[in-house]
Design a protein around this motif. Structure first.
Motif, PDB file in Angstrom:
ATOM      1  N   HIS A   1     -10.843  -2.962  13.969  1.00 30.65           N
ATOM      2  CA  HIS A   1      -9.526  -2.679  14.507  1.00 30.65           C
ATOM      3  C   HIS A   1      -9.746  -2.086  15.885  1.00 30.65           C
ATOM      4  O   HIS A   1     -10.359  -1.027  16.014  1.00 30.65           O
TER       5      HIS A   1
ATOM      6  N   LEU B   1     -16.628   2.369   8.314  1.00 29.90           N
ATOM      7  CA  LEU B   1     -16.530   2.265   6.861  1.00 29.90           C
ATOM      8  C   LEU B   1     -17.511   1.221   6.365  1.00 29.90           C
ATOM      9  O   LEU B   1     -17.648   0.161   6.989  1.00 29.90           O
TER      10      LEU B   1
ATOM     11  N   SER C   1      -3.806  -3.417   8.705  1.00 30.38           N
ATOM     12  CA  SER C   1      -2.881  -2.960   9.740  1.00 30.38           C
ATOM     13  C   SER C   1      -2.596  -4.148  10.642  1.00 30.38           C
ATOM     14  O   SER C   1      -3.213  -5.209  10.506  1.00 30.38           O
TER      15      SER C   1
ATOM     16  N   ASP D   1       0.859  -1.181   0.000  1.00 28.03           N
ATOM     17  CA  ASP D   1       0.000   0.000   0.000  1.00 28.03           C
ATOM     18  C   ASP D   1       0.898   1.234   0.000  1.00 28.03           C
ATOM     19  O   ASP D   1       1.350   1.702   1.035  1.00 28.03           O
TER      20      ASP D   1
ATOM     21  N   LEU E   1      -5.884  -5.124  12.603  1.00 28.02           N
ATOM     22  CA  LEU E   1      -7.141  -5.313  11.884  1.00 28.02           C
ATOM     23  C   LEU E   1      -7.451  -6.809  11.821  1.00 28.02           C
ATOM     24  O   LEU E   1      -6.598  -7.599  11.429  1.00 28.02           O
TER      25      LEU E   1
ATOM     26  N   ASN F   1      -7.675  -1.511   4.291  1.00 25.36           N
ATOM     27  CA  ASN F   1      -7.510  -0.957   5.628  1.00 25.36           C
ATOM     28  C   ASN F   1      -6.500  -1.723   6.470  1.00 25.36           C
ATOM     29  O   ASN F   1      -6.426  -1.519   7.686  1.00 25.36           O
TER      30      ASN F   1
ATOM     31  N   ILE G   1     -15.862  -1.936  10.260  1.00 25.05           N
ATOM     32  CA  ILE G   1     -16.002  -2.071   8.807  1.00 25.05           C
ATOM     33  C   ILE G   1     -17.116  -3.047   8.488  1.00 25.05           C
ATOM     34  O   ILE G   1     -17.100  -4.199   8.939  1.00 25.05           O
TER      35      ILE G   1
ATOM     36  N   GLN H   1     -14.046   5.378  13.679  1.00 22.98           N
ATOM     37  CA  GLN H   1     -14.285   5.466  12.232  1.00 22.98           C
ATOM     38  C   GLN H   1     -15.129   4.268  11.802  1.00 22.98           C
ATOM     39  O   GLN H   1     -14.852   3.138  12.201  1.00 22.98           O
TER      40      GLN H   1
ATOM     41  N   GLN I   1     -11.687   1.179  14.147  1.00 25.78           N
ATOM     42  CA  GLN I   1     -12.391   1.052  12.867  1.00 25.78           C
ATOM     43  C   GLN I   1     -13.440  -0.045  12.972  1.00 25.78           C
ATOM     44  O   GLN I   1     -13.169  -1.130  13.487  1.00 25.78           O
TER      45      GLN I   1
ATOM     46  N   ARG J   1      -0.267   4.501   1.919  1.00 28.53           N
ATOM     47  CA  ARG J   1      -0.098   4.574   3.372  1.00 28.53           C
ATOM     48  C   ARG J   1       1.281   4.114   3.836  1.00 28.53           C
ATOM     49  O   ARG J   1       1.545   4.033   5.026  1.00 28.53           O
TER      50      ARG J   1
END
Length: 182
Positions: free
Chosen positions: A71, A103, A52, A16, A55, A50, A82, A101, A80, A19
């Motif tokens: 996450h 998503l 990480s 990625d 995650l 996403n 999702i 967050q 996160q 990021r």
């Protein structure tokens, strides 16, 4: 007798560049009996976008209190949340209250209709991001589904390419809602 989940093993090599995240992930995906290969592959796509260290795939379809992927930080706080598909308003607002967050990755041919009916009611959700995976893309991802997968994923300039031994799928997400920034 209840049907059991089907287990898929994925070796995901991820680059990625947006990021600066480069990693190899050995993943086990449990495909719920009611889940299609298309949905499972969109879940995998959401993970790649996403990815990480912390995650993980959650219980998703098996537990209404958990998302498809999340996450959590080391204190247990949800960073996160999702979702894949077309969750209802109540579920999304609850998630927005629990996570930093949220998503959503919608993918069906009726996603535009789903969002048209829901979008205005979710304007107040300031930490919500909604993406649509075009139908042709999700169907191309579905064709890549195998019980054992070795995939390479490259993300650069907002575009994603997912490659296996014989196929490459370019993913161009369509933004339906971005989080509010102050």
């Amino acid at each position: 007798m209840a049907l059991k989940s089907t287990v898929y093993k994925v070796e995901l090599q991820l680059s990625d560049m947006d990021r600066n995240y480069y990693a190899a992930h050995s993943l086990t995906l449990a495909r719920h009996p009611s889940e299609t290969d298309e949905r499972m592959m969109v879940r995998l796509l959401a993970f790649a976008l996403n990815a990480s260290e912390n995650l993980v795939f959650a219980k998703g379809l098996s537990d209404i209190e958990e998302p498809d992927i999340w996450h959590k930080d080391y204190t247990g706080a949800i960073q996160q949340w999702i979702e894949v598909g077309q969750p209802d308003e109540r579920r999304l607002l609850k998630a927005c209250g629990r996570a930093e967050q949220v998503l959503v990755y919608s993918y069906a041919s009726n996603s535009a209709i789903w969002w048209q009916g829901l979008g205005n009611r979710l304007e107040r959700a300031k930490n919500l991001t909604v993406w649509n995976v075009p139908v042709a893309t999700s169907q191309a991802l579905e064709k890549m589904a195998q019980r054992n997968m070795q995939l390479q994923c490259t993300i650069q300039d907002g575009q994603l390419w997912l490659t296996d031994d014989t196929n490459t799928v370019q993913v161009d997400l369509v933004s339906l809602k971005q989080p509010f920034s102050y």
